[in-house]
Design a protein around this motif. Sequence first.
Motif, PDB file in Angstrom:
ATOM      1  N   LEU A 134     -14.392  83.140  -4.826  1.00 17.07           N
ATOM      2  CA  LEU A 134     -15.528  84.018  -5.109  1.00 17.07           C
ATOM      3  C   LEU A 134     -15.808  84.938  -3.916  1.00 17.07           C
ATOM      4  CD1 LEU A 134     -17.886  81.280  -6.627  1.00 17.07           C
ATOM      5  CD2 LEU A 134     -16.399  82.871  -7.867  1.00 17.07           C
ATOM      6  N   ASN A 135     -16.066  86.200  -4.202  1.00 16.44           N
ATOM      7  CA  ASN A 135     -16.359  87.155  -3.117  1.00 16.44           C
ATOM      8  C   ASN A 135     -17.533  86.677  -2.258  1.00 16.44           C
ATOM      9  OD1 ASN A 135     -14.367  88.940  -3.706  1.00 16.44           O
ATOM     10  ND2 ASN A 135     -15.655  90.215  -5.056  1.00 16.44           N
ATOM     11  N   SER A 136     -18.501  86.048  -2.925  1.00 13.04           N
ATOM     12  CA  SER A 136     -19.690  85.601  -2.182  1.00 13.04           C
ATOM     13  C   SER A 136     -19.382  84.410  -1.266  1.00 13.04           C
ATOM     14  CB  SER A 136     -20.811  85.218  -3.155  1.00 13.04           C
ATOM     15  OG  SER A 136     -20.345  84.203  -4.021  1.00 13.04           O
ATOM     16  N   HIS A 137     -18.192  83.857  -1.382  1.00 10.58           N
ATOM     17  CA  HIS A 137     -17.797  82.739  -0.511  1.00 10.58           C
ATOM     18  C   HIS A 137     -16.875  83.188   0.625  1.00 10.58           C
ATOM     19  CE1 HIS A 137     -18.522  79.374  -3.766  1.00 10.58           C
ATOM     20  NE2 HIS A 137     -19.582  80.115  -3.529  1.00 10.58           N
ATOM     21  N   VAL A 138     -16.737  84.499   0.775  1.00 11.97           N
ATOM     22  CA  VAL A 138     -15.846  85.013   1.831  1.00 11.97           C
ATOM     23  C   VAL A 138     -16.717  85.593   2.944  1.00 11.97           C
ATOM     24  CG1 VAL A 138     -14.057  86.716   2.362  1.00 11.97           C
ATOM     25  CG2 VAL A 138     -13.973  85.453   0.195  1.00 11.97           C
ATOM     26  N   PHE A 139     -16.664  84.983   4.123  1.00 11.02           N
ATOM     27  CA  PHE A 139     -17.547  85.369   5.233  1.00 11.02           C
ATOM     28  C   PHE A 139     -16.763  86.134   6.293  1.00 11.02           C
ATOM     29  CE2 PHE A 139     -19.546  82.100   2.876  1.00 11.02           C
ATOM     30  CZ  PHE A 139     -20.858  82.511   2.818  1.00 11.02           C
ATOM     31  N   SER A 140     -16.562  87.402   6.000  1.00 10.74           N
ATOM     32  CA  SER A 140     -15.814  88.235   6.945  1.00 10.74           C
ATOM     33  C   SER A 140     -16.767  88.760   8.018  1.00 10.74           C
ATOM     34  CB  SER A 140     -15.134  89.385   6.220  1.00 10.74           C
ATOM     35  OG  SER A 140     -16.102  90.165   5.574  1.00 10.74           O
ATOM     36  N   ILE A 141     -16.185  89.272   9.080  1.00 13.49           N
ATOM     37  CA  ILE A 141     -16.983  89.690  10.236  1.00 13.49           C
ATOM     38  C   ILE A 141     -17.294  91.182  10.133  1.00 13.49           C
ATOM     39  CG2 ILE A 141     -16.903  89.905  12.764  1.00 13.49           C
ATOM     40  CD1 ILE A 141     -15.144  87.219  12.534  1.00 13.49           C
ATOM     41  N   ASN A 142     -18.543  91.529  10.438  1.00 17.52           N
ATOM     42  CA  ASN A 142     -19.007  92.913  10.320  1.00 17.52           C
ATOM     43  C   ASN A 142     -18.246  93.820  11.297  1.00 17.52           C
ATOM     44  OD1 ASN A 142     -20.375  95.274  10.099  1.00 17.52           O
ATOM     45  ND2 ASN A 142     -22.410  94.437  10.603  1.00 17.52           N
ATOM     46  N   HIS A 143     -17.534  94.798  10.748  1.00 16.92           N
ATOM     47  CA  HIS A 143     -16.772  95.685  11.633  1.00 16.92           C
ATOM     48  C   HIS A 143     -17.555  96.959  11.962  1.00 16.92           C
ATOM     49  CE1 HIS A 143     -15.912  97.279   7.647  1.00 16.92           C
ATOM     50  NE2 HIS A 143     -15.716  98.434   8.255  1.00 16.92           N
ATOM     51  N   ASN A 144     -18.763  97.068  11.382  1.00 12.30           N
ATOM     52  CA  ASN A 144     -19.561  98.274  11.643  1.00 12.30           C
ATOM     53  C   ASN A 144     -20.529  98.097  12.811  1.00 12.30           C
ATOM     54  OD1 ASN A 144     -18.575 100.029   9.656  1.00 12.30           O
ATOM     55  ND2 ASN A 144     -19.661  98.828   8.094  1.00 12.30           N
ATOM     56  N   ALA A 145     -20.544  96.913  13.383  1.00 12.71           N
ATOM     57  CA  ALA A 145     -21.468  96.648  14.498  1.00 12.71           C
ATOM     58  C   ALA A 145     -20.669  96.537  15.788  1.00 12.71           C
ATOM     59  CB  ALA A 145     -22.197  95.343  14.221  1.00 12.71           C
ATOM     60  N   THR A 146     -21.371  96.482  16.915  1.00 14.54           N
ATOM     61  CA  THR A 146     -20.667  96.223  18.174  1.00 14.54           C
ATOM     62  C   THR A 146     -20.125  94.792  18.107  1.00 14.54           C
ATOM     63  OG1 THR A 146     -22.623  95.273  19.215  1.00 14.54           O
ATOM     64  CG2 THR A 146     -22.310  97.679  19.450  1.00 14.54           C
ATOM     65  N   VAL A 147     -19.134  94.473  18.925  1.00 16.39           N
ATOM     66  CA  VAL A 147     -18.601  93.107  18.882  1.00 16.39           C
ATOM     67  C   VAL A 147     -19.683  92.090  19.208  1.00 16.39           C
ATOM     68  CG1 VAL A 147     -16.091  93.007  19.167  1.00 16.39           C
ATOM     69  CG2 VAL A 147     -17.507  93.620  21.131  1.00 16.39           C
ATOM     70  N   GLU A 148     -20.577  92.455  20.120  1.00 19.78           N
ATOM     71  CA  GLU A 148     -21.642  91.536  20.500  1.00 19.78           C
ATOM     72  C   GLU A 148     -22.546  91.241  19.299  1.00 19.78           C
ATOM     73  OE1 GLU A 148     -23.996  92.887  23.779  1.00 19.78           O
ATOM     74  OE2 GLU A 148     -25.142  91.021  23.872  1.00 19.78           O
ATOM     75  N   ASP A 149     -22.957  92.303  18.609  1.00 23.59           N
ATOM     76  CA  ASP A 149     -23.830  92.112  17.437  1.00 23.59           C
ATOM     77  C   ASP A 149     -23.081  91.401  16.319  1.00 23.59           C
ATOM     78  OD1 ASP A 149     -25.823  93.325  18.801  1.00 23.59           O
ATOM     79  OD2 ASP A 149     -25.724  95.252  17.735  1.00 23.59           O
ATOM     80  N   ALA A 150     -21.829  91.774  16.120  1.00 28.04           N
ATOM     81  CA  ALA A 150     -21.048  91.156  15.035  1.00 28.04           C
ATOM     82  C   ALA A 150     -20.883  89.650  15.285  1.00 28.04           C
ATOM     83  CB  ALA A 150     -19.684  91.827  14.911  1.00 28.04           C
ATOM     84  N   ALA A 151     -20.665  89.279  16.546  1.00 24.86           N
ATOM     85  CA  ALA A 151     -20.520  87.853  16.872  1.00 24.86           C
ATOM     86  C   ALA A 151     -21.834  87.126  16.594  1.00 24.86           C
ATOM     87  CB  ALA A 151     -20.117  87.686  18.337  1.00 24.86           C
ATOM     88  N   GLY A 152     -22.952  87.752  16.982  1.00 27.47           N
ATOM     89  CA  GLY A 152     -24.273  87.155  16.749  1.00 27.47           C
ATOM     90  C   GLY A 152     -24.558  86.987  15.265  1.00 27.47           C
ATOM     91  N   GLU A 153     -24.260  88.030  14.477  1.00 26.87           N
ATOM     92  CA  GLU A 153     -24.496  87.967  13.017  1.00 26.87           C
ATOM     93  C   GLU A 153     -23.650  86.880  12.368  1.00 26.87           C
ATOM     94  OE1 GLU A 153     -23.634  91.600  10.870  1.00 26.87           O
ATOM     95  OE2 GLU A 153     -24.852  92.746  12.288  1.00 26.87           O
ATOM     96  N   TYR A 154     -22.419  86.802  12.821  1.00 26.12           N
ATOM     97  CA  TYR A 154     -21.484  85.838  12.236  1.00 26.12           C
ATOM     98  C   TYR A 154     -21.963  84.408  12.540  1.00 26.12           C
ATOM     99  CZ  TYR A 154     -16.846  83.871  11.084  1.00 26.12           C
ATOM    100  OH  TYR A 154     -15.804  83.165  10.538  1.00 26.12           O
ATOM    101  N   GLU A 155     -22.375  84.178  13.775  1.00 27.80           N
ATOM    102  CA  GLU A 155     -22.878  82.843  14.133  1.00 27.80           C
ATOM    103  C   GLU A 155     -24.136  82.522  13.326  1.00 27.80           C
ATOM    104  OE1 GLU A 155     -22.787  81.514  18.241  1.00 27.80           O
ATOM    105  OE2 GLU A 155     -24.661  80.418  17.946  1.00 27.80           O
ATOM    106  N   PHE A 156     -24.990  83.533  13.139  1.00 23.97           N
ATOM    107  CA  PHE A 156     -26.211  83.325  12.365  1.00 23.97           C
ATOM    108  C   PHE A 156     -25.871  82.912  10.928  1.00 23.97           C
ATOM    109  CE2 PHE A 156     -29.734  84.757   9.672  1.00 23.97           C
ATOM    110  CZ  PHE A 156     -30.789  84.112  10.288  1.00 23.97           C
ATOM    111  N   ALA A 157     -24.896  83.616  10.348  1.00 23.19           N
ATOM    112  CA  ALA A 157     -24.494  83.301   8.958  1.00 23.19           C
ATOM    113  C   ALA A 157     -23.980  81.861   8.872  1.00 23.19           C
ATOM    114  CB  ALA A 157     -23.415  84.284   8.496  1.00 23.19           C
ATOM    115  N   ILE A 158     -23.214  81.448   9.864  1.00 19.74           N
ATOM    116  CA  ILE A 158     -22.684  80.078   9.849  1.00 19.74           C
ATOM    117  C   ILE A 158     -23.833  79.080  10.017  1.00 19.74           C
ATOM    118  CG2 ILE A 158     -21.155  78.440  11.038  1.00 19.74           C
ATOM    119  CD1 ILE A 158     -19.334  80.884  11.685  1.00 19.74           C
ATOM    120  N   ARG A 159     -24.808  79.423  10.874  1.00 14.35           N
ATOM    121  CA  ARG A 159     -25.952  78.514  11.063  1.00 14.35           C
ATOM    122  C   ARG A 159     -26.716  78.309   9.757  1.00 14.35           C
ATOM    123  NH1 ARG A 159     -27.084  76.769  16.147  1.00 14.35           N
ATOM    124  NH2 ARG A 159     -25.911  77.838  17.773  1.00 14.35           N
TER     125      ARG A 159
END
Length: 299
Positions: A134-159
Motif C-alpha cells: 500500500l502506498n500509505s505504508h511506504v515511508f520515503s524520505i522528503n527530498h524537498n527539505a534540507t537533509v537536516e529537516d528531512a532527517a528530523g521529519e523521518y525520525e518523527f514519522a518513525i516515532r
Amino acid sequence: MSPKISTEEDSFSSVSNREICYAEARPIPGMADLGESREVRVFESTDELAIDLAEYISLLSEDSVKERGCFTVALSGGSLISMMGKLCEAPYNKTVDWTKWYVFWADERAVAKNHVDSNFKLTRDAFLSRVSILNSHVFSINHNATVEDAAGEYEFAIRQLVKVRTVGVSERNDCPKFDLILLDMGPDGHVASLFPNHPALKLKEEWVTYIADSPIPPPERITFTLPVINSASNIVIVATGEEKATAVGLAISHENENSNAFSLPARMVRPTDGKLVWFLDSSAASLGDVSNGGSGEAM
Ligand SMILES: O=C(O)[C@H](O)[C@@H](O)[C@H](O)[C@H](O)COP(=O)(O)O
C-alpha cells in the motif's frame, strides 16, 4: 535445496553449489562467537543468493504478520534491491501478504525522487512497482527539505509509528525494533550511509541522522544510526563481488576483535537481541580469512 551445516573442514573459498554456515550449530574457527545471533550463508552465484534471500524474507514476513499483524522492513540501496526481485515472482507475488508490509529506508541520498541516485527510485522501479504494497505504508524520505529537516521529519514519522506499535520497540533502549533491516555492504565496509571513521558511527541517542560529507557521491545523505540498526529483530547484510572480500573477512573474523571498529562499519553491526545473517557470494567470501581465523595477508 536443503542447507548444509558447515564443518570445521569447510572453507568459504571452496564452496560448491551452496554452503550455509550456521555459527550456532558448530563454531567455525576464526568466526566471532556470537552464539545464535549470527549466521553466514555463502552461495556460488548471485542468482542462488537471490533465491534464498527471497525465501528468507518471505519467512520473516510470514512470522511477523502472524506474531504482530504486520511486517516492518527497512531497505538500502545497491544491488540488494535487484536481488530482491525474486520476491516479485511466483510463488511470493501471490503468497506474501503485501498489504501488511511497511517499507522504510535505512539510508537515502539527498536527491530528487526521480534521480538516478535515489534509493527510493531504485526500489520503486525494481520492487515496489511490482508488488501490491500500500502506498500509505511506504515511508520515503522528503527530498524537498534540507537533509537536516528531512532527517528530523523521518525520525518523527518513525516515532509516531513506534507509539502505536506498528513499528516495535526495543525493551533495552526504546529504539525502534524493525522486523528486518536489509543492508548492502560497500567495498570499504560501509553499511547504510555509515562510512568508515565517520562521527555518525558514534551517535547513541539519535535514530536518524544526516551527513553532508559522504566519501561516495552524492555527499548529502540521511541514515539510520547504529543503535537503530542493532535494535532490529533481524538484520541482513548482502555482499557480493571480489572487491568486498577483504571487508567481509575483516567484518566476520574474530581475529580483529581489538582492531579499530570505526574503520569498518559492517563490523559494528551487532544485533542486541536480534539475528544477523550475512548473504555472500563465493567471491565476497573468497578470502580464507573468513573461516580460518583471519590469518591471511589481506588482513
Ligand atoms: O552510495 C552508496 O552508499 C553505495 O552505492 C551503497 O549504497 C551500495 O550499497 C554499496 O556500495 C554496494 O553496492 P553494490 O551492491 O552495487 O556493490
